[in-house]
Design an enzyme around this catalytic site. Structure first.
Site, PDB file in Angstrom:
ATOM      1  N   LYS A 227      38.680  40.228  43.664  1.00 21.01           N
ATOM      2  CA  LYS A 227      37.825  40.968  44.598  1.00 21.01           C
ATOM      3  C   LYS A 227      37.605  40.095  45.835  1.00 21.01           C
ATOM      4  O   LYS A 227      37.132  38.960  45.725  1.00 21.01           O
ATOM      5  CB  LYS A 227      36.492  41.297  43.928  1.00 21.01           C
ATOM      6  CG  LYS A 227      35.521  42.033  44.830  1.00 21.01           C
ATOM      7  CD  LYS A 227      34.296  42.493  44.051  1.00 21.01           C
ATOM      8  CE  LYS A 227      33.313  43.206  44.945  1.00 21.01           C
ATOM      9  NZ  LYS A 227      32.113  43.643  44.209  1.00 21.01           N
TER      10      LYS A 227
ATOM     11  N   LYS B  81      40.759  44.533  44.579  1.00 23.22           N
ATOM     12  CA  LYS B  81      39.839  45.254  45.471  1.00 23.22           C
ATOM     13  C   LYS B  81      39.589  44.464  46.734  1.00 23.22           C
ATOM     14  O   LYS B  81      39.309  43.265  46.612  1.00 23.22           O
ATOM     15  CB  LYS B  81      38.530  45.457  44.703  1.00 23.22           C
ATOM     16  CG  LYS B  81      37.441  46.127  45.491  1.00 23.22           C
ATOM     17  CD  LYS B  81      36.196  46.224  44.652  1.00 23.22           C
ATOM     18  CE  LYS B  81      35.055  46.679  45.533  1.00 23.22           C
ATOM     19  NZ  LYS B  81      33.790  46.561  44.878  1.00 23.22           N
TER      20      LYS B  81
END
Ligand SMILES: NCC(=O)CCC(=O)O
Length: 332
Positions: free
Chosen positions: A202, A256
């Site tokens: 992330k 992400k």
């Protein structure tokens, strides 16, 4: 792969593109509603459908409306829904206790969906940011986001979500050691079948802006998340994070944001072969939906193209706010 090519005109690659039937025969990648996890924003109240200005077409829904939406999504062939609560600012505290309240909004929504559409896989989010007075995913002590005390809180949050009936837990906090701690706690408390979909790679991204509006965290965040989320330039680090989370008991991993990080998706799938997801985040959604609304791009075409790209890159599925709209188109 070394393509073996005959010389022109024996080789005319356009032959393979001549008709829809031939193109369908040689299609390398498919996209279907079962590829989607649909993230939704939950708010309190009843009968509430509250539009989010920076995400055209996306609403905050009260629990009764989320249940209806889940039923419709499941009927469209979408197997999973992911819940993000809009937390009342009065419930945000320094100790983040609302995060493991058995009756918090996320847990109430999970129970309601599992009662109405038991076949649907409910995914929940583990991180302290919706409940934290300073908007961070972990506890802050003297301006530092502390790791180990945060992991203890994430364990409590995870167990409360598992008790409520969550099928998939998505730790999005990026603390070290949390996957192992969550896996051990789930095993010890009789939740051995609960899946962990780790937000393993992330990035500290600018693409999360509209999401923070949607969950009411924009005003709350003090500083940035760079001491726990990744530097956008790093790729080897993403592989180390994914390897670490898989070794601690993650069942699936996520990259992400999505579109700017397709190289990471591709590398992750090729290197580990684990179920790999990408999160097409709020800023990506806003760019496509906003430009589509203005007629600057063909919104539907770009939506499907962007989702297909995740599959082509090697993802098994995508978390996308477009899930119902895309499913409707794909179902014809
Ligand atoms: N933990 C979930 C998110 O941060 C979502 C980001 C987005 O959609 O922008």
């Amino acid at each position: 792969m070394q393509p073996s090519l005959a010389p022109y005109p024996a080789l005319r690659l356009r032959r393979l593109r001549r008709t829809p039937a031939i193109r369908a025969l040689v299609a390398e990648t498919t996209l279907q509603p079962s590829d989607f996890i649909w993230p939704v924003f939950v708010r309190d109240g009843e009968g509430m459908v509250e539009p989010i200005a920076s995400m055209p077409g996306v609403n905050r829904l009260s629990v009764d409306r989320v249940v209806e939406a889940a039923r419709e999504a499941y009927a469209l062939g979408i197997p999973s829904i992911c819940l993000f609560p809009y937390t009342d600012p009065s419930l945000k505290t320094e100790d983040c206790a609302e995060a493991w309240n058995p009756d918090n909004l996320s847990n109430r929504a999970t129970r309601a969906i599992k009662a109405a559409v038991p076949e649907m896989a409910v995914m929940t989010d583990v991180a302290l940011d919706p409940y934290n007075i300073n908007g961070h995913d972990g506890f802050v002590e003297d301006g530092v986001i502390v790791n180990d005390r945060t992991v203890e809180a994430l364990v409590k949050q995870t167990l409360s979500q598992a008790e409520a009936g969550a099928d998939i837990i998505g730790p999005s906090d990026m603390m070290d050691g949390r996957i192992g701690a969550l896996r051990n706690a789930l095993e010890a408390e009789g939740h051995q079948d609960v899946l962990l979909l780790s937000y393993a790679a992330k990035y500290a991204s600018g693409f999360y802006g509209p999401f923070r509006d949607a969950v009411g965290a924009s005003g709350a965040l003090k500083g940035d998340k760079k001491t726990y989320q990744q530097d956008p330039g790093n790729s080897d680090e993403a592989m180390r994070l994914i390897a670490r989370d898989l070794s601690e008991g993650a069942d699936m991993v996520m990259v992400k944001p999505g579109m700017p990080y397709l190289d990471i998706c591709h590398r992750a799938k090729a290197m580990f072969g684990a179920p790999t997801f990408a999160y097409q985040v709020s800023g990506e959604y806003a760019m496509i939906a906003g430009a589509g609304e203005r007629g600057w791009v063909d919104g539907e075409k770009v939506m499907l193209e962007s989702l297909m790209a995740f599959k082509r890159a090697g993802c098994d599925g995508v978390l996308t706010y477009f899930a119902p709209a895309a499913a409707r188109l794909l179902n014809g």
